[in-house]
Scaffold this active site. Structure first.
Site, PDB file in Angstrom:
ATOM      1  N   TYR A 463       1.023  -1.213   0.059  1.00 10.30           N
ATOM      2  CA  TYR A 463      -0.047  -0.190   0.018  1.00 10.30           C
ATOM      3  C   TYR A 463       0.912   1.205  -0.076  1.00 10.30           C
ATOM      4  O   TYR A 463       0.962   1.951  -1.006  1.00 10.30           O
ATOM      5  CB  TYR A 463      -1.066  -0.239   1.138  1.00 10.30           C
ATOM      6  CG  TYR A 463      -1.904   1.066   1.208  1.00 10.30           C
ATOM      7  CD1 TYR A 463      -3.066   1.292   0.360  1.00 10.30           C
ATOM      8  CD2 TYR A 463      -1.763   2.138   1.922  1.00 10.30           C
ATOM      9  CE1 TYR A 463      -4.022   2.175   0.285  1.00 10.30           C
ATOM     10  CE2 TYR A 463      -2.571   3.369   1.698  1.00 10.30           C
ATOM     11  CZ  TYR A 463      -3.794   3.254   1.119  1.00 10.30           C
ATOM     12  OH  TYR A 463      -4.594   4.203   1.124  1.00 10.30           O
ATOM     13  N   SER A 543      -6.640   0.859  -4.287  1.00 11.11           N
ATOM     14  CA  SER A 543      -6.676   2.185  -3.909  1.00 11.11           C
ATOM     15  C   SER A 543      -5.217   2.812  -4.473  1.00 11.11           C
ATOM     16  O   SER A 543      -4.662   2.854  -5.352  1.00 11.11           O
ATOM     17  CB  SER A 543      -7.236   2.433  -2.589  1.00 11.11           C
ATOM     18  OG  SER A 543      -7.726   3.812  -2.695  1.00 11.11           O
ATOM     19  N   ASP A 626     -17.801   3.064  -7.277  1.00  4.35           N
ATOM     20  CA  ASP A 626     -16.764   3.772  -6.767  1.00  4.35           C
ATOM     21  C   ASP A 626     -16.776   5.313  -6.738  1.00  4.35           C
ATOM     22  O   ASP A 626     -16.446   5.606  -7.981  1.00  4.35           O
ATOM     23  CB  ASP A 626     -15.520   3.060  -7.079  1.00  4.35           C
ATOM     24  CG  ASP A 626     -14.400   3.566  -6.055  1.00  4.35           C
ATOM     25  OD1 ASP A 626     -14.446   4.387  -5.323  1.00  4.35           O
ATOM     26  OD2 ASP A 626     -13.249   2.752  -6.212  1.00  4.35           O
ATOM     27  N   HIS A 661     -15.858   1.230  -3.583  1.00  2.06           N
ATOM     28  CA  HIS A 661     -14.515   1.147  -3.236  1.00  2.06           C
ATOM     29  C   HIS A 661     -13.958  -0.066  -2.554  1.00  2.06           C
ATOM     30  O   HIS A 661     -12.899  -0.418  -2.282  1.00  2.06           O
ATOM     31  CB  HIS A 661     -13.976   2.405  -2.636  1.00  2.06           C
ATOM     32  CG  HIS A 661     -12.577   2.574  -2.597  1.00  2.06           C
ATOM     33  ND1 HIS A 661     -11.993   2.767  -3.878  1.00  2.06           N
ATOM     34  CD2 HIS A 661     -11.456   2.912  -1.669  1.00  2.06           C
ATOM     35  CE1 HIS A 661     -10.605   3.025  -3.477  1.00  2.06           C
ATOM     36  NE2 HIS A 661     -10.246   2.966  -2.238  1.00  2.06           N
TER      37      HIS A 661
END
Length: 701
Positions: A463, A543, A626, A661
């Site tokens: 991430y 994301s 999303d 999302h």
């Protein structure tokens, strides 16, 4: 398998000049809302048809679907919340699309079903989001999420009868649920969006309102707003005793808050009169609780890894006083339970918890079963008990009840497992990134493979952003990958929140390349150590992690066999023009500022695809609802990748319907998406599941 033929995608002559550079954007039309623009909807349908045909022919696809279904089919509980002798908790029997909400009268009382979201929509895509009982437990405030959107609708339930009250509050977003007594609550919302802009328009004018039970929303009282600072967000919470409302205000994703407090005991005289405690949004301030006029906060002011402070509002000149100083570990949060305080620490991305007195003196530490994540520990001053959850890569979430006076824990709900956790080795290593920085890396694989020194196709996850820490946790999808004979690795990249402010700052804005370097170095380490073979490394991120995947595939396409970019931020020059994107400038910078533009342009996935280079297999996944990272990011990136001369591996997009999302996604969609992604990555990296899955279950009750 043959590389599929991609649908034709219209290219337009859209060019803009940015600081002397002409930037082509031929697929800008794909930014349009798929629910409104029929041409975008047609493009999505044609892309999905190609992707469905390809994934459906993969030899391991059905194996993964069946195994994920088996592994996710176990009884799952949420953390109990106590109010007025009632215990509220969520439960999923296994394959239910959404967890149900139950209540017990007393800890040993019979469970009674309060809310069943599975009856709210035929496709299971309407979810129970947050919920909060009133202090007496007489009423329950809850928020509903539809189709994965960030928008919420608030409702109130009478607990005794199970009947919904007529109250309905719309356009709530990024909100807490905070009761004020028994007759009303505080919440945050935006103004109703203009028609056709709900899922793409930028969000401004966030405000805190008070809703009185039994009145229509248009009579709600404005509690706090900043009309001259339209970019600010405001969240309200009420202390456990109901005495104070605490309002935190910020402008972006950074945890930098102004803090105000409203004395609710004086509301009849003073109204919603805020008193400023922290005027400058320079640091993080996490409210803990109060006893009388004394409040506690966890803060990173003068302590990048956080410390515990208190303030007495009755003093003539209230000042913050340190209670527990900064330590090498990261102090994530604190709660007051009974006459003790529980401190949650993060040490090298794994949880540690400690009980202290209210003056900060240590009482005991909580022993956890290995490298894992402990969460919860909620309650209020005077409570004799608290509940916490524990999970790890090979341990689904178990719930424990802890006696505050003795520190003794006992199981409240432990899952019956569909696999043998003892077969898997969970270890943490530290590898060296490009600039010499040591980065933590969790590695999960079968003990047999580790002992034999056998390389396995590996799925590497990352991430690296927004001060968010990746910690150990169970996933039925990841367990299916392990059972198929693969290894799993998770890198704690810079930009995350594993080590506080310094670690976050080292991976954002001008330092964003460090995140990509860390991830690339993790892949190189896994190959060099013989954990994964050359040609056997798959990567995944969602994301900001989707941005990560897109960037590193551009920079090192030779290193990876297959990649899954989930709901990623792919156009770094226009991310701030949609919904919540304007908040992200804290991590990414401002595209309209030249210095930031140069950095963003250098790694933007959409703008740095290289023709004439062999790319790995890439599966882009997104969803039509999303409204956090709008799907246009993924649409444009996929179109550009398919247009480029990027080798013979498949470059596909999977667009989910009635999903957003990630949160609120029904179980059947989790299973189907998981099977599609894993079979794609397995095919690309050479992972071949066994013919018969191991169903050896270790039951724990």
């Amino acid at each position: 398998m043959k590389t599929p033929s991609y649908p034709d995608t219209r290219r337009e002559n859209a060019v803009e000049e940015h600081f002397g550079e002409a930037i082509a954007d031929p697929y800008r039309w794909l930014e349009n809302d798929v629910r409104i623009d029929t041409q975008v909807a047609d493009w999505v349908e044609r892309q999905n048809a190609v992707t469905r045909a390809y994934l459906g022919a993969l030899p391991s696809r059905e194996w993964f679907a069946q195994r994920i279904r088996t592994l996710i089919d176990y009884e799952r509980f949420g953390l109990p919340v106590k109010a007025g002798g009632h215990y509220f908790y969520s439960r999923n029997s296994g394959l239910q699309n959404q967890a149900q909400l139950f209540v017990r009268d007393g800890l040993q009382g019979e469970p009674r079903l309060l809310l069943d979201p599975n009856s709210w929509a035929a496709d299971g895509a309407t979810a129970l989001d947050a919920w909060e009982p009133s202090g007496s437990g007489r009423r329950l405030l809850f928020s509903v999420q539809d189709g994965g959107s960030d928008w919420r609708v608030l409702h109130v339930l009478d607990v005794a009868s199970g009947e919904r009250l007529p109250d309905e509050v719309k356009w709530a977003k990024f909100t807490n649920l905070a009761w004020v007594g028994e007759d009303g609550f505080l919440y945050s919302r935006f103004p109703a969006p203009a028609e056709g802009t709900a899922f793409q328009g930028r969000n401004y004018d966030h405000a805190v309102y008070y809703h009185r039970i039994g009145t229509p929303q248009d009579e709600d009282e404005l509690v706090f707003a900043t009309p001259n600072e339209r970019e600010m967000n405001h969240e309200a919470q009420v202390t456990p005793d109901g005495r104070y409302a605490i309002i935190r205000s910020s402008t972006g994703t950074d945890a930098r808050y102004q803090v105000r407090v409203i004395d609710l005991s004086q509301r009849d005289k003073e109204g919603w009169k805020p008193r400023t405690l922290v005027p400058d949004a320079a640091n993080d301030w996490k409210p803990v609780a109060n006893i009388g006029t004394k409040l506690w906060f966890v803060t990173n002011k003068d302590a990048p890894r956080y410390r515990l402070v208190s303030i007495d509002l009755s003093a003539r000149d209230p000042q913050f006083t340190q209670v527990v100083g900064e330590r090498p570990e990261l102090l994530e949060r604190a709660t007051i339970i009974g006459d003790h305080m529980i401190l949650n620490y993060l040490q090298d991305a794994a949880s540690h918890a400690e009980t202290v007195n209210l003056d900060g003196k240590s009482v005991r530490t909580l022993a956890l079963a290995g490298l894992g994540t402990a969460s919860g520990f909620d309650g209020k001053p005077g409570d004799p008990e608290t509940f916490y959850a524990y999970s790890s890569f090979n341990q689904p979430t178990a719930i424990y009840r802890m006696n505050i006076a003795t520190g003794k824990s006992e199981p409240f709900a432990t899952p019956a497992l569909k696999f043998d956790p003892e077969k898997y080795l969970v270890e943490q290593r530290f590898y060296t990134s490009k600039d010499g920085t040591k980065v933590p890396l969790f590695i999960v694989r079968s003990k047999a493979a580790a002992q034999a020194g056998r390389a396995q196709p590996t799925l590497l996850y990352g991430y690296g952003g927004f001060d968010i820490a990746l910690t150990p946790g169970y996933s039925a999808v990841r367990m299916a990958w392990l059972e198929a004979g693969g290894a799993f690795a998770m890198a704690n990249l810079r930009g995350g929140g594993e080590y506080g402010k310094e670690w976050h700052d080292a991976g954002r804005r001008a330092n964003k390349q460090n995140v990509f370097d860390d991830f690339i170095a993790a892949g190189e380490y896994l190959i060099a150590q013989g954990i994964t073979p050359k040609g056997g490394l798959s990567i995944q991120g969602g994301s900001n992690g989707g941005l990560l995947v897109g960037a590193v595939v551009n920079q090192r396409p030779d290193l990876f066999a297959a990649a899954n970019a989930q709901v990623g931020v792919m156009d770094m020059l226009r991310f701030d023009r949609f919904t919540a994107g304007r908040y992200w400038v804290d991590d990414y910078g401002y595209p309209e500022r030249e210095a930031d533009f140069r950095i963003l342009r250098s790694y933007s996935p959409y703008h740095n695809i290289r023709s004439g280079v062999d790319y790995p297999a890439v599966l882009v996944t997104t969803a039509d609802t999303d409204d956090r990272v709008v799907p246009g990011h993924s649409f444009k990136y996929t179109a550009a990748l398919q247009h480029a001369d990027a080798g013979h591996q498949p470059h596909l997009i999977r667009v989910e319907t009635r999903a957003g999302h990630g949160s609120g996604k029904p179980t059947d969609k989790v299973i189907e998406e998981g099977a599609d992604i894993l079979s794609f990555l397995a095919h690309g990296s050479g992972l071949q599941p066994p013919e018969n899955a191991n169903d050896g279950a270790t039951a724990k009750r």
